[in-house]
Each structure stands twice: as C-alpha cells, then as structure tokens.
Design a protein around this motif. Structure first.
Motif, PDB file in Angstrom:
ATOM      1  N   GLY A 224       0.819  -1.202   0.000  1.00 58.08           N
ATOM      2  CA  GLY A 224       0.000   0.000   0.000  1.00 58.08           C
ATOM      3  C   GLY A 224       0.856   1.256   0.000  1.00 58.08           C
ATOM      4  N   PRO A 225       0.229   2.438   0.143  1.00 58.70           N
ATOM      5  CA  PRO A 225      -1.221   2.630   0.197  1.00 58.70           C
ATOM      6  C   PRO A 225      -1.860   2.355  -1.163  1.00 58.70           C
ATOM      7  N   PHE A 226      -3.121   1.896  -1.137  1.00 57.64           N
ATOM      8  CA  PHE A 226      -3.772   1.402  -2.335  1.00 57.64           C
ATOM      9  C   PHE A 226      -4.560   2.501  -3.052  1.00 57.64           C
ATOM     10  N   ASP A 227      -4.487   2.467  -4.377  1.00 54.42           N
ATOM     11  CA  ASP A 227      -5.265   3.392  -5.210  1.00 54.42           C
ATOM     12  C   ASP A 227      -6.665   2.861  -5.475  1.00 54.42           C
ATOM     13  N   LEU A 228      -6.832   1.528  -5.378  1.00 56.51           N
ATOM     14  CA  LEU A 228      -8.137   0.894  -5.593  1.00 56.51           C
ATOM     15  C   LEU A 228      -8.237  -0.327  -4.690  1.00 56.51           C
ATOM     16  N   VAL A 229      -9.340  -0.406  -3.944  1.00 53.49           N
ATOM     17  CA  VAL A 229      -9.633  -1.581  -3.121  1.00 53.49           C
ATOM     18  C   VAL A 229     -10.992  -2.121  -3.540  1.00 53.49           C
ATOM     19  N   LEU A 230     -11.060  -3.424  -3.767  1.00 47.48           N
ATOM     20  CA  LEU A 230     -12.321  -4.112  -4.028  1.00 47.48           C
ATOM     21  C   LEU A 230     -12.589  -5.035  -2.851  1.00 47.48           C
ATOM     22  N   ALA A 231     -13.755  -4.914  -2.248  1.00 39.71           N
ATOM     23  CA  ALA A 231     -14.093  -5.724  -1.076  1.00 39.71           C
ATOM     24  C   ALA A 231     -15.522  -6.222  -1.212  1.00 39.71           C
ATOM     25  N   ASN A 232     -15.671  -7.446  -1.669  1.00 40.24           N
ATOM     26  CA  ASN A 232     -16.981  -8.079  -1.821  1.00 40.24           C
ATOM     27  C   ASN A 232     -17.139  -9.055  -0.657  1.00 40.24           C
ATOM     28  N   ILE A 233     -17.630  -8.528   0.465  1.00 36.98           N
ATOM     29  CA  ILE A 233     -17.675  -9.350   1.681  1.00 36.98           C
ATOM     30  C   ILE A 233     -19.118  -9.367   2.208  1.00 36.98           C
ATOM     31  N   LEU A 234     -19.342  -8.774   3.367  1.00 36.77           N
ATOM     32  CA  LEU A 234     -20.665  -8.640   3.958  1.00 36.77           C
ATOM     33  C   LEU A 234     -20.726  -7.305   4.691  1.00 36.77           C
ATOM     34  N   ALA A 235     -21.931  -6.860   5.001  1.00 35.94           N
ATOM     35  CA  ALA A 235     -22.116  -5.528   5.574  1.00 35.94           C
ATOM     36  C   ALA A 235     -21.349  -5.335   6.880  1.00 35.94           C
ATOM     37  N   ALA A 253      -8.090   7.720  -3.462  1.00 42.64           N
ATOM     38  CA  ALA A 253      -8.274   6.296  -3.766  1.00 42.64           C
ATOM     39  C   ALA A 253      -9.749   5.974  -3.945  1.00 42.64           C
ATOM     40  N   LEU A 254     -10.016   4.946  -4.748  1.00 45.82           N
ATOM     41  CA  LEU A 254     -11.374   4.465  -4.980  1.00 45.82           C
ATOM     42  C   LEU A 254     -11.561   3.133  -4.270  1.00 45.82           C
ATOM     43  N   VAL A 255     -12.785   2.916  -3.764  1.00 42.39           N
ATOM     44  CA  VAL A 255     -13.111   1.694  -3.046  1.00 42.39           C
ATOM     45  C   VAL A 255     -14.425   1.156  -3.597  1.00 42.39           C
ATOM     46  N   ILE A 256     -14.432  -0.101  -3.997  1.00 47.09           N
ATOM     47  CA  ILE A 256     -15.648  -0.774  -4.448  1.00 47.09           C
ATOM     48  C   ILE A 256     -16.056  -1.750  -3.357  1.00 47.09           C
ATOM     49  N   LEU A 257     -17.253  -1.568  -2.811  1.00 48.64           N
ATOM     50  CA  LEU A 257     -17.758  -2.376  -1.706  1.00 48.64           C
ATOM     51  C   LEU A 257     -19.011  -3.116  -2.145  1.00 48.64           C
ATOM     52  N   SER A 258     -19.123  -4.393  -1.782  1.00 49.78           N
ATOM     53  CA  SER A 258     -20.333  -5.133  -2.105  1.00 49.78           C
ATOM     54  C   SER A 258     -20.529  -6.261  -1.108  1.00 49.78           C
TER      55      SER A 258
END
Length: 296
Positions: A224-235, A253-258
């Motif tokens: 890191g530090p990260f420019d993009l994080v994808l996290a498809n986990i749970l709430a 940075a951008l973060v994709i959450l699902s």
C-alpha cells in the motif's frame, strides 16, 4: 473428474435476526468437533436468517435441538427440520446452469464456454468451486460493472482485492491493467483456489494471494497505500474494517464495496463517510447493492 458427495444428514431452521443467528452459529461451531459438521448462515432479503448444518455422520438430533435452544430458545429448536441430502455430482450439477455472465467489458465463464467469449471482451474462466464467487452472484457482477467504470477513466497502480474468494475480481483487474494485484482472504481454501484460477487465466505472475484476516498481514503495508480496493464481503465486516481500510488508502483512492442488501447500504456508506470517503455510485444488481466510494 466427477466429484460425488455421499448422502449426508442435514438440519435446517430459520431465525429472526442477525444477533441470534451469530449466537447459534458460534455455539454450534464451538460444540461440534471440526470435521463433524459444517454450519452455514444466510441472510434473506426480509432480514431473517436461514441456518443449515451438514453432518458427516448421523447426528444426535436431541443434542442439536438442545444446543440451538440454549442460544435461540425452545421455539426455534422445535422448528429444526432434519433431512438427508442425496448423493450428487456437485460440480456437474453446478455447471448445468453456469452460463457465461456478462458484466460490461468482462465475461465470467466456465471451461465449457471458452469458445463463447467474443474477441472484444475480457474473459475470466472460473469453475464452480468451494470458494465463493463464480461471477453469477449479483455482488460479483456489481463489482465487475463498477470496476469497468473505474478503468474507463483511471489506471490505478496499487490494487487490493480484499476477501478474494475465487479471485475473480483480482484476475479481472490484473488482466485489464496488466499490473500486480494483492488478493487476500481469511479462508485458506479460497486462497488456494484464487491462486489456481490466476494461473489458469494467465495472471499467476500478477496476482499475489495471501491468507490474512482484515489488514493484519505486513504485506498490506508493503504493497500500500492502495489506489483501488475491491471488497466483496458482507455488511458487518465492511463496517468493522472502515477504519483500517481508510488507513491503507492513497489520496483520492477508490473503493468498491459489495455483499450488501439494499437496506444495509446506508449504514456502510455512513461508516466510510465518517472516515473521509464520499459515495460516487450506488449500483443495485440482482437484489444486491454495490458501492463505489472515493477518499476525499
């Protein structure tokens, strides 16, 4: 090769809320020997939870009801249904309905559909496996759609796929950017599957998969530090990781959450907004929410 599972005994029941579901799952996992039973809990769209327990050997049904009764009350214990799951070739059965999934520029497909990937799309081959994420779940497809939007305008250099599952998001990002991606999961089986899938898709040299809870491993600080994080986990895990995730983000940075039901989205948005991130896009796909957020 066919993978045939023998018929197994199963207990299933419904429970009203997440707190009670966690109590039951924790008690069953503590009371039942590892390898003796597998406990799974799934949230329904109405907010209730379905719990199933698969037993390696014939269970003592009275003892199981007593355990559930301790955690959730006698009424829930009496509603437990025991049945037998028939022997089945699970891989063959799962592939019967596993058609290619189109998600913008990406197509997730099984080996049997390699020839159906158009030349102008990026195909990601993922077989049905023990790890979560074949691309057919609304959360995975939502992440891929948001990833496609991000890559139309940005070329992030340092990328993390948190909770990688089968590795589909890490592979998609690595192949689209032709850059290294760090992938992590708390489940050793998922890490193994993600590595195999990365090699299968010609991205074994780009995807580094590690087994680690949260952001505890030194690799996160090194990469890191990260420019993009994808996290498809749970709430709930996403809310709990808002602070450590924010600490590992680069400016803008951008973060994709699902992994969120629509009614859970606002709580997750609020957790990340409190750490300096703003919502850029809220996508609902297949009854699930996916969020694109950015560090202000």
């Amino acid at each position: 090769m066919a993978i045939i599972t023998p018929g197994t005994r199963r207990a299933t029941f419904a429970i009203g809320d997440e707190r009670a579901a966690r109590r039951v799952v924790d008690l069953l996992n503590e009371a039942l020997d590892q390898g003796e039973a597998a406990v799974a809990a799934f949230e329904r769209r109405d907010g209730g939870w379905d719990i199933s327990v698969h037993f390696a050997e014939l269970p003592d049904e009275t003892s199981v009801r007593d355990l559930v009764g301790l955690a959730a009350g006698g009424d829930v214990a009496q509603r437990i249904t025991f049945d037998t799951v028939e022997a089945k070739d699970w891989v063959k059965a799962s592939l019967e309905d596993l058609v290619p999934v189109h998600a913008g520029r990406f197509i997730v497909h099984g080996r049997h559909d390699r020839a159906r990937v158009p030349a102008n799309r990026l195909g990601i081959e993922i077989e049905a496996a023990l790890a979560f994420g074949t691309g057919h779940h609304g959360t995975t497809r939502g992440c891929l759609l948001l990833l496609g939007e991000v890559l139309r305008s940005r070329q992030p250099r340092r990328v993390l796929d948190l909770g990688t599952g089968t590795g589909v998001l890490a592979i998609a990002t690595a192949r689209a950017l032709r850059r290294r991606v760090l992938a992590s999961d708390i489940d050793p089986v998922s890490v193994h599957v993600a590595r195999d899938n990365a090699r299968l898709n010609g991205a074994g040299h780009l995807v580094k998969a590690i087994c680690a809870p949260g952001f505890s491993a030194p690799e996160f600080a090194r990469r890191g530090p990260f420019d993009l994080v994808l996290a498809n986990i749970l709430a709930n895990p996403l809310r709990q990781m808002a602070t450590p995730m924010a600490a590992h983000l680069a400016p803008s940075a951008l973060v994709i959450l699902s992994g969120l039901l629509p009614h859970q989205a606002q709580g997750v948005i609020a957790s990340y907004r409190a750490r300096g991130l703003v919502l850029r896009r809220h996508l609902v796909n297949g009854g699930w929410s996916s969020l694109l957020m950015q560090r202000a």
